[in-house]
Write a protein that holds these residues in place. Structure first.
Motif, mmCIF file in Angstrom:
data_model
loop_
_atom_site.group_PDB
_atom_site.id
_atom_site.type_symbol
_atom_site.label_atom_id
_atom_site.label_comp_id
_atom_site.label_asym_id
_atom_site.label_seq_id
_atom_site.Cartn_x
_atom_site.Cartn_y
_atom_site.Cartn_z
ATOM 1 N N TRP A 18 0.833 -1.206 0.000
ATOM 2 C CA TRP A 18 0.000 0.000 0.000
ATOM 3 C C TRP A 18 0.867 1.255 0.000
ATOM 4 C CZ3 TRP A 18 -0.321 3.484 4.235
ATOM 5 C CH2 TRP A 18 -1.116 4.589 3.963
ATOM 6 N N LEU A 19 1.931 1.285 0.826
ATOM 7 C CA LEU A 19 2.804 2.457 0.883
ATOM 8 C C LEU A 19 3.371 2.812 -0.489
ATOM 9 C CD1 LEU A 19 4.851 1.931 4.166
ATOM 10 C CD2 LEU A 19 3.119 3.674 3.736
ATOM 11 N N SER A 20 3.740 1.794 -1.242
ATOM 12 C CA SER A 20 4.337 2.055 -2.557
ATOM 13 C C SER A 20 3.295 2.236 -3.657
ATOM 14 C CB SER A 20 5.307 0.938 -2.931
ATOM 15 O OG SER A 20 4.627 -0.284 -3.061
ATOM 16 N N SER A 21 2.025 1.954 -3.361
ATOM 17 C CA SER A 21 0.990 2.031 -4.400
ATOM 18 C C SER A 21 0.543 3.454 -4.724
ATOM 19 C CB SER A 21 -0.240 1.215 -3.982
ATOM 20 O OG SER A 21 -0.966 1.886 -2.969
ATOM 21 N N GLY A 22 0.577 4.342 -3.727
ATOM 22 C CA GLY A 22 0.088 5.699 -3.938
ATOM 23 C C GLY A 22 -1.426 5.814 -3.871
ATOM 24 N N ASN A 73 -9.538 -2.926 -3.648
ATOM 25 C CA ASN A 73 -8.887 -3.625 -4.767
ATOM 26 C C ASN A 73 -8.376 -4.998 -4.350
ATOM 27 O OD1 ASN A 73 -9.349 -1.441 -6.411
ATOM 28 N ND2 ASN A 73 -7.242 -0.694 -6.379
ATOM 29 N N ARG A 74 -7.962 -5.128 -3.094
ATOM 30 C CA ARG A 74 -7.410 -6.392 -2.591
ATOM 31 C C ARG A 74 -8.451 -7.283 -1.932
ATOM 32 N NH1 ARG A 74 -1.916 -7.094 -2.737
ATOM 33 N NH2 ARG A 74 -1.149 -5.637 -4.286
ATOM 34 N N GLU A 103 13.070 1.397 -1.466
ATOM 35 C CA GLU A 103 12.547 1.040 -2.782
ATOM 36 C C GLU A 103 13.366 1.763 -3.823
ATOM 37 O OE1 GLU A 103 8.367 1.607 -3.086
ATOM 38 O OE2 GLU A 103 7.972 0.366 -1.332
ATOM 39 N N GLU A 104 13.284 1.308 -5.037
ATOM 40 C CA GLU A 104 14.060 1.900 -6.122
ATOM 41 C C GLU A 104 13.712 3.377 -6.284
ATOM 42 O OE1 GLU A 104 14.901 1.065 -10.845
ATOM 43 O OE2 GLU A 104 14.008 -0.492 -9.609
ATOM 44 N N ILE A 105 14.722 4.183 -6.542
ATOM 45 C CA ILE A 105 14.545 5.613 -6.769
ATOM 46 C C ILE A 105 15.255 5.969 -8.059
ATOM 47 C CG2 ILE A 105 16.530 6.164 -5.309
ATOM 48 C CD1 ILE A 105 15.134 8.823 -4.619
#
Length: 101
Positions: free
Chosen positions: A16-20, A29-30, A88-90
């Protein structure tokens, strides 16, 4: 109804944190009960105290609760000893803008 454990919600919280997405949209959705998801988000997030002057442009960030381990993707240590860890990737462009401040 399927009972899920803490590890399940920790992973869901990270996603969720990375979903925006808003919590309610992500939960829908889940197929997760919204109230249950809100409960676990509250339980897993650690909100820092507001940062005092002169750093008023900083935003409050949520972090994973103690005991929730995640390996860093990148750690940048500045000459003054301050460091920033990314989990996470930046993109290079975002990193350049951040370090230019």
């Amino acid at each position: 109804m399927e009972r899920r454990d803490k590890v399940f919600y920790q992973e869901l919280y990270r996603e969720w944190l990375s979903s925006g997405l808003k919590k309610s949209v992500f939960a829908a959705n889940r197929g997760i009960n919204r109230t249950t998801f809100y409960y676990w988000c509250k339980k897993l997030e650690v909100v820092s105290e507001p940062i005092s002057e002169p750093f008023t442009s900083f935003k409050r960030l949520a972090a994973l609760a103690p005991g929730v381990e995640q390996q860093p993707f990148l750690k940048v240590t500045l000459p003054n000893g301050a460091s920033v860890t990314f989990y996470e990737e930046i993109s290079i462009d975002h990193l350049k803008r951040l370090l230019a401040c």
